[in-house]
Design a protein around this motif. Structure first.
Motif, PDB file in Angstrom:
ATOM      1  N   GLU A   1       0.776  -1.323   0.124  1.00  0.00           N
ATOM      2  CA  GLU A   1       0.044   0.013  -0.078  1.00  0.00           C
ATOM      3  C   GLU A   1       0.996   1.296  -0.146  1.00  0.00           C
ATOM      4  O   GLU A   1       0.679   2.195  -0.769  1.00  0.00           O
ATOM      5  N   ALA A   2       1.901   1.333   0.766  1.00  0.00           N
ATOM      6  CA  ALA A   2       2.936   2.551   0.842  1.00  0.00           C
ATOM      7  C   ALA A   2       3.520   2.513  -0.467  1.00  0.00           C
ATOM      8  O   ALA A   2       3.863   3.636  -1.034  1.00  0.00           O
ATOM      9  N   GLN A   3       3.902   1.645  -1.081  1.00  0.00           N
ATOM     10  CA  GLN A   3       4.652   1.699  -2.442  1.00  0.00           C
ATOM     11  C   GLN A   3       3.474   2.081  -3.435  1.00  0.00           C
ATOM     12  O   GLN A   3       3.914   3.107  -4.259  1.00  0.00           O
ATOM     13  N   GLN A   4       2.227   1.863  -3.618  1.00  0.00           N
ATOM     14  CA  GLN A   4       1.399   2.486  -4.429  1.00  0.00           C
ATOM     15  C   GLN A   4       1.272   3.920  -4.118  1.00  0.00           C
ATOM     16  O   GLN A   4       1.065   4.583  -4.980  1.00  0.00           O
ATOM     17  N   VAL A   5       0.962   4.010  -2.659  1.00  0.00           N
ATOM     18  CA  VAL A   5       0.818   5.858  -2.649  1.00  0.00           C
ATOM     19  C   VAL A   5       2.158   6.628  -3.048  1.00  0.00           C
ATOM     20  O   VAL A   5       1.812   7.603  -3.541  1.00  0.00           O
TER      21      VAL A   5
ATOM     22  N   ALA B   1       7.943  10.527   0.024  1.00  0.00           N
ATOM     23  CA  ALA B   1       9.324  10.474  -0.094  1.00  0.00           C
ATOM     24  C   ALA B   1      10.188  11.025   1.100  1.00  0.00           C
ATOM     25  O   ALA B   1      11.190  10.275   1.533  1.00  0.00           O
ATOM     26  N   LEU B   2       9.868  11.947   1.473  1.00  0.00           N
ATOM     27  CA  LEU B   2      10.408  12.982   2.502  1.00  0.00           C
ATOM     28  C   LEU B   2      10.321  11.986   3.851  1.00  0.00           C
ATOM     29  O   LEU B   2      11.315  11.902   4.474  1.00  0.00           O
ATOM     30  N   ASP B   3       9.150  11.346   3.977  1.00  0.00           N
ATOM     31  CA  ASP B   3       9.009  10.491   5.246  1.00  0.00           C
ATOM     32  C   ASP B   3       9.903   9.267   5.245  1.00  0.00           C
ATOM     33  O   ASP B   3      10.535   9.150   6.218  1.00  0.00           O
ATOM     34  N   ILE B   4      10.331   8.750   4.115  1.00  0.00           N
ATOM     35  CA  ILE B   4      11.200   7.848   4.013  1.00  0.00           C
ATOM     36  C   ILE B   4      12.754   8.418   4.373  1.00  0.00           C
ATOM     37  O   ILE B   4      13.267   7.899   5.280  1.00  0.00           O
ATOM     38  N   TRP B   5      12.921   9.432   3.996  1.00  0.00           N
ATOM     39  CA  TRP B   5      14.189  10.265   4.475  1.00  0.00           C
ATOM     40  C   TRP B   5      14.502  10.194   5.880  1.00  0.00           C
ATOM     41  O   TRP B   5      15.276  10.110   6.447  1.00  0.00           O
TER      42      TRP B   5
ATOM     43  N   SER C   1      13.543   1.440  -3.865  1.00  0.00           N
ATOM     44  CA  SER C   1      13.227   0.705  -5.052  1.00  0.00           C
ATOM     45  C   SER C   1      11.887   0.544  -5.070  1.00  0.00           C
ATOM     46  O   SER C   1      11.028   0.035  -4.080  1.00  0.00           O
ATOM     47  N   LEU C   2      11.249   0.616  -6.235  1.00  0.00           N
ATOM     48  CA  LEU C   2       9.839   0.562  -6.707  1.00  0.00           C
ATOM     49  C   LEU C   2       9.465  -0.322  -7.924  1.00  0.00           C
ATOM     50  O   LEU C   2      10.278   0.017  -9.087  1.00  0.00           O
ATOM     51  N   GLY C   3       8.786  -1.393  -7.962  1.00  0.00           N
ATOM     52  CA  GLY C   3       8.781  -2.249  -9.286  1.00  0.00           C
ATOM     53  C   GLY C   3       9.467  -3.454  -8.928  1.00  0.00           C
ATOM     54  O   GLY C   3       9.539  -3.932  -8.301  1.00  0.00           O
ATOM     55  N   ASP C   4       9.809  -3.947 -10.541  1.00  0.00           N
ATOM     56  CA  ASP C   4      10.653  -4.935 -10.757  1.00  0.00           C
ATOM     57  C   ASP C   4      11.897  -5.148  -9.822  1.00  0.00           C
ATOM     58  O   ASP C   4      12.561  -4.260  -9.431  1.00  0.00           O
ATOM     59  N   ASP C   5      12.381  -6.515  -9.740  1.00  0.00           N
ATOM     60  CA  ASP C   5      13.727  -6.659  -8.894  1.00  0.00           C
ATOM     61  C   ASP C   5      14.977  -6.140  -9.619  1.00  0.00           C
ATOM     62  O   ASP C   5      14.814  -6.298 -10.968  1.00  0.00           O
ATOM     63  N   GLY C   6      15.802  -5.626  -8.918  1.00  0.00           N
ATOM     64  CA  GLY C   6      17.077  -4.973  -9.680  1.00  0.00           C
ATOM     65  C   GLY C   6      18.435  -5.651  -9.098  1.00  0.00           C
ATOM     66  O   GLY C   6      18.266  -5.845  -7.845  1.00  0.00           O
ATOM     67  N   LEU C   7      19.347  -6.050  -9.800  1.00  0.00           N
ATOM     68  CA  LEU C   7      20.360  -6.481  -9.292  1.00  0.00           C
ATOM     69  C   LEU C   7      21.615  -5.523  -8.913  1.00  0.00           C
ATOM     70  O   LEU C   7      21.916  -4.977  -9.951  1.00  0.00           O
TER      71      LEU C   7
ATOM     72  N   TRP D   1      19.694  -8.624  -4.749  1.00  0.00           N
ATOM     73  CA  TRP D   1      18.579  -8.370  -5.302  1.00  0.00           C
ATOM     74  C   TRP D   1      17.893  -7.236  -4.728  1.00  0.00           C
ATOM     75  O   TRP D   1      17.608  -7.656  -3.301  1.00  0.00           O
ATOM     76  N   LEU D   2      17.341  -6.133  -5.099  1.00  0.00           N
ATOM     77  CA  LEU D   2      16.591  -5.249  -4.402  1.00  0.00           C
ATOM     78  C   LEU D   2      15.091  -5.485  -5.006  1.00  0.00           C
ATOM     79  O   LEU D   2      14.973  -5.244  -6.282  1.00  0.00           O
ATOM     80  N   SER D   3      14.109  -5.422  -4.102  1.00  0.00           N
ATOM     81  CA  SER D   3      12.787  -5.672  -4.544  1.00  0.00           C
ATOM     82  C   SER D   3      12.059  -4.400  -4.204  1.00  0.00           C
ATOM     83  O   SER D   3      12.487  -3.603  -3.436  1.00  0.00           O
ATOM     84  N   SER D   4      10.822  -4.438  -4.634  1.00  0.00           N
ATOM     85  CA  SER D   4       9.935  -3.287  -4.534  1.00  0.00           C
ATOM     86  C   SER D   4       9.637  -3.088  -3.123  1.00  0.00           C
ATOM     87  O   SER D   4       9.269  -3.782  -2.395  1.00  0.00           O
ATOM     88  N   GLY D   5       9.991  -1.676  -2.852  1.00  0.00           N
ATOM     89  CA  GLY D   5       9.692  -1.445  -1.240  1.00  0.00           C
ATOM     90  C   GLY D   5      11.042  -1.636  -0.509  1.00  0.00           C
ATOM     91  O   GLY D   5      11.170  -1.066   0.790  1.00  0.00           O
ATOM     92  N   ASP D   6      12.242  -2.000  -0.897  1.00  0.00           N
ATOM     93  CA  ASP D   6      13.563  -1.968  -0.220  1.00  0.00           C
ATOM     94  C   ASP D   6      13.904  -0.572  -0.384  1.00  0.00           C
ATOM     95  O   ASP D   6      13.747   0.132  -1.386  1.00  0.00           O
TER      96      ASP D   6
END
Length: 200
Positions: free
Chosen positions: A19-23, A86-90, A133-139, A155-160
């Motif tokens: 849900e947080a990723q979608q927002v 985004a600022l909240d994550i910072w 990271s949002l969306g597909d996994d990235g190496l 591997w970084l996944s969405s929400g990492d």
């Protein structure tokens, strides 16, 4: 959430639930409406494989004049404000009392990658860089403060979320590939990476 450390990089696995990723994604889409995504040209005359835009006082641009921060989009408009989401994550992970003045947004399509590089265009390296990271996994690959030598990958996944600070602030890093359509966040596939930083 699980917190890992890899060569000084702090990695928060699953910091953001779906849900947080979608927002956050909705907020960043509004940024892209005000400052459209573009494909930067390297100083060597080749287009980069990622598309990007920015929010905040400064955005990152590249052309034959070189890599640099700019207060305006290549099309001339000022960058939108950094979304509160985004600022909240910072605030949660950076450990910094100062607010970021730049949030870069990179989009990786199916075959996009980012070569090994340092983030060193900022004025003061004592401030961290926070990557979402949002969306597909990235190496994600991590090297050393100098080019060459051994590397480690994760591997970084969405929400990492990754924090590059302290001794890791100038470490070489990159994204070798993505697992296309590995996430349901972006229906058409792809990976969005947000990097917040203090430029001035």
């Amino acid at each position: 959430m699980e917190k890992l450390s890899l060569r000084g990089f702090e990695i928060y696995k699953d910091l953001l639930d779906f849900e947080a990723q979608q927002v956050l994604l909705t907020a960043m889409r509004e940024v892209a409406k005000g400052a459209p995504m573009f494909s930067p040209m390297t100083p060597y005359g080749k287009p980069m494989r990622v598309k990007m835009t920015s929010a905040g006082k400064y955005g990152w641009v590249s052309d034959r004049s070189g890599y640099r921060y700019s207060e305006t989009h290549p099309e001339g408009m000022v960058w939108p404000d950094i979304p509160n989401e985004a600022l909240d994550i910072w605030h949660r992970v950076s450990g910094s009392r100062q607010m970021p003045d730049s949030c870069l947004m990179n989009f990786y399509g199916e075959n996009a990658r980012m070569g090994m590089h340092q983030d060193r265009d900022e004025r003061d390296f004592s401030h961290p860089v926070v990557s979402v990271s949002l969306g597909d996994d990235g190496l994600f690959r991590i090297g050393h403060m100098e080019r060459g030598g051994s590397t480690e990958s994760i591997w970084l996944s969405s929400g990492d979320v990754v924090v590059m600070g302290g001794d890791a602030r100038l470490t070489y890093h990159g994204v070798d590939k993505i697992r296309f359509q590995s996430s349901r966040l972006l229906p058409k596939g792809g990976r969005l990476n947000l990097t917040m930083r203090i430029v001035s």
